[in-house]
Write a protein that holds these residues in place. Structure first.
Motif, short mmCIF file in Angstrom:
data_model
loop_
_atom_site.label_atom_id
_atom_site.label_comp_id
_atom_site.label_asym_id
_atom_site.label_seq_id
_atom_site.Cartn_x
_atom_site.Cartn_y
_atom_site.Cartn_z
N GLU A 1 1.39 8.49 8.62
CA GLU A 1 0.52 9.02 7.57
C GLU A 1 1.39 9.59 6.47
N SER A 2 1.19 9.12 5.26
CA SER A 2 2.01 9.59 4.15
C SER A 2 1.69 11.04 3.83
N ASP A 3 2.72 11.83 3.50
CA ASP A 3 2.50 13.21 3.09
C ASP A 3 2.40 13.34 1.58
N ASN A 4 2.37 12.19 0.89
CA ASN A 4 2.26 12.17 -0.57
C ASN A 4 0.79 12.05 -0.95
N LYS A 5 0.26 13.08 -1.64
CA LYS A 5 -1.17 13.10 -1.96
C LYS A 5 -1.58 11.91 -2.83
N LEU A 6 -0.72 11.51 -3.77
CA LEU A 6 -1.04 10.39 -4.64
C LEU A 6 -1.19 9.10 -3.83
N ILE A 7 -0.27 8.93 -2.84
CA ILE A 7 -0.35 7.74 -1.99
C ILE A 7 -1.61 7.78 -1.15
N LEU B 1 0.81 -1.22 0.00
CA LEU B 1 0.00 0.00 0.00
C LEU B 1 0.85 1.26 0.00
N ASP B 2 2.18 1.09 0.03
CA ASP B 2 3.12 2.21 0.02
C ASP B 2 2.92 3.13 1.22
N ILE B 3 2.64 2.52 2.37
CA ILE B 3 2.44 3.28 3.60
C ILE B 3 3.73 3.26 4.41
N PRO B 4 4.28 4.41 4.78
CA PRO B 4 5.54 4.44 5.54
C PRO B 4 5.40 3.77 6.90
N PHE B 5 6.37 2.95 7.26
CA PHE B 5 6.37 2.33 8.58
C PHE B 5 7.80 2.25 9.10
N LEU B 6 7.90 2.09 10.40
CA LEU B 6 9.18 1.91 11.06
C LEU B 6 9.03 0.79 12.08
N LEU B 7 9.85 -0.23 11.97
CA LEU B 7 9.81 -1.37 12.89
C LEU B 7 10.96 -1.23 13.89
N LYS B 8 10.63 -1.32 15.17
CA LYS B 8 11.64 -1.17 16.21
C LYS B 8 11.71 -2.42 17.08
N GLU B 9 12.92 -2.75 17.49
CA GLU B 9 13.14 -3.82 18.46
C GLU B 9 13.84 -3.23 19.67
N LYS B 10 13.16 -3.28 20.81
CA LYS B 10 13.67 -2.66 22.04
C LYS B 10 14.04 -1.20 21.82
N GLY B 11 13.18 -0.52 21.01
CA GLY B 11 13.38 0.90 20.78
C GLY B 11 14.36 1.24 19.67
N ILE B 12 15.03 0.23 19.10
CA ILE B 12 16.03 0.47 18.05
C ILE B 12 15.43 0.15 16.68
N PRO B 13 15.45 1.09 15.71
CA PRO B 13 14.91 0.82 14.38
C PRO B 13 15.62 -0.36 13.71
N ILE B 14 14.84 -1.31 13.16
CA ILE B 14 15.44 -2.47 12.50
C ILE B 14 14.93 -2.65 11.07
#
Length: 407
Positions: free
Chosen positions: A67-73, A22-35
């Motif tokens: 939330e994506s800031d890209n209007k097309l997305i 869906l081209d939705i930005p995400f960030l996965l963290k393990e114990k607070g550290i981005p992975i």
């Protein structure tokens, strides 16, 4: 203990695949550290300036959806919402009916696994698509929530421990947020698991007499008298951990009280802990039905068939039509309720209802609405009485509750 989370039946990798598709930005963290991240900028936008939602997948893994800031997305995601929900919820609507046709346990179990998968995907999509932070309230069967939870927990807990549950089949309905109650009782079970050693005993029970009572008890380390006075305070914990494993007892108490309940603690150090949750108000039961006639209009043939089977099983007489013109032609004064899709070919539901109102200005009407930016047609109904609305795709329990509150 295995991971327990709101999306128990979907591997984390699959959640990330859905978000990536869906081209939705995400960030996965393990114990607070981005992975992991599907956008380079995701690692740098985790600063509170962009709307985000945080999902605690387990005690160490957190997924942040931005939330994506890209209007097309944004437009692509919004346009996909209605079609995705229709596909999933149309499938979900039929499961109760399908399961009633099976007699073999293996067949019923397969249906339940598929149903839980679809429910998990639906909860993820609701999190992604919901443009407000307010969760919708609904009437739900407390017995079913606890039974689902007990079955999930029994498969996740260590085999060295003795987990038993006893759930009354006497129906008790709450009005509120199903997931909040699920997570609150889950938090108590997780605490019980952490408090018990090998061969420890944990019990979940649900009783209904004049009131409904949920009991979670264990024979673990117990809570000191001093700490019993503090356990429901914000931020208090007896655990020496760098990360949280649940929503916390402060939030559990808050959620229970928001649903009209009370929670009490009884514990003896090095002996046992017991939490009692009591609810006093059994809201309108969703299975109170009568021999009423419903005229149901929708251009989705599969949905027509499912709704016909489901409502017929509650002893309603159902007449189905596929467009607004058929709705008008089939209407008569013996009809107790009209349910009409807002968007149908030939003649839309709202226009058809306006024509019917010229013949009968009292018959109650439910308009099902999907995602659209133009609300002018809905606004045009403000001067008509006994008009109700429900979001589409349907949640059958919500639809049944609304029907019972009207006729």
């Amino acid at each position: 203990m295995k991971e327990i989370n709101e999306f128990e039946y979907i591997p984390i990798s699959k959640l990330l695949e859905i978000l990536t598709a869906l081209d939705i930005p995400f960030l996965l963290k393990e114990k607070g550290i981005p992975i992991n991240s599907n956008h380079i900028e995701s690692a740098s936008i985790d600063n509170g300036k962009i709307n985000s939602r945080e999902l605690i997948l387990n005690s160490v893994i957190t997924l942040i959806i931005f939330e994506s800031d890209n209007k097309l997305i944004k437009d692509k995601v919004r346009n996909a919402r209605h079609d995705i929900y229709n596909l999933i919820n149309t499938s979900l609507l039929g499961f109760d009916y399908i399961k009633s046709k099976f007699s073999l346990k293996n067949d019923i179990h397969r249906c339940e696994v598929i149903e839980k998968n679809l429910n998990s995907v639906t909860r993820l999509l609701e999190t992604v698509f919901d443009e407000s932070n307010q969760k919708p309230k609904e009437q739900f069967l407390l017995n079913k929530v606890l039974l689902d939870l007990a079955r999930i927990f029994s498969t996740a807990i260590s085999k060295d421990k003795n987990f038993v549950y006893s759930i009354s089949d006497q129906e008790f309905y709450l009005s509120g947020i199903r997931e909040d109650i699920f997570n609150s009782v889950l938090n108590l079970l997780i605490n019980a698991d952490e408090a018990t050693s090998e061969n420890g005993a944990i019990k979940l029970s649900f009783e209904v007499d004049e009131h409904a009572k949920i009991i979670v008890e264990d024979n673990g380390s117990g809570i000191s008298i001093e700490n019993q006075q503090k356990v429901f305070e914000r931020g208090f914990s007896t655990k020496n951990k760098k990360h949280e494993s649940g929503i916390g007892l402060f939030n559990v108490k808050k959620i229970i009280e928001e649903h009209g309940g009370k929670i009490n603690l009884d514990s003896k150090e090095n002996n046992y802990t017991k939490f009692d949750i009591t609810f006093t108000q059994n809201v309108i039961r969703a299975n109170q039905t009568g021999a009423k006639t419903i005229l149901f209009a929708d251009d989705d043939e599969m949905l027509l068939e499912l709704i016909y089977d489901l409502l017929s099983s509650y002893d309603f007489k159902i007449i189905t039509v596929k467009n607004g013109n058929e709705l008008i032609s089939k209407f008569n004064n013996e009809i107790d309720l009209i349910i009409a899709d807002r968007n149908m070919p030939n003649l839309d539901g709202i226009s058809a209802v306006k024509e019917i109102r010229k013949m009968n200005n009292k018959v109650p009407v439910i308009i099902s609405t999907g995602l659209t930016k133009d609300e002018s047609d809905i606004d045009s109904l403000k001067n008509y009485n006994n008009i109700h609305f429900i979001d589409k795709p349907y949640n059958f329990e919500k639809l049944l509750n609304l029907i019972n509150s009207i006729i």
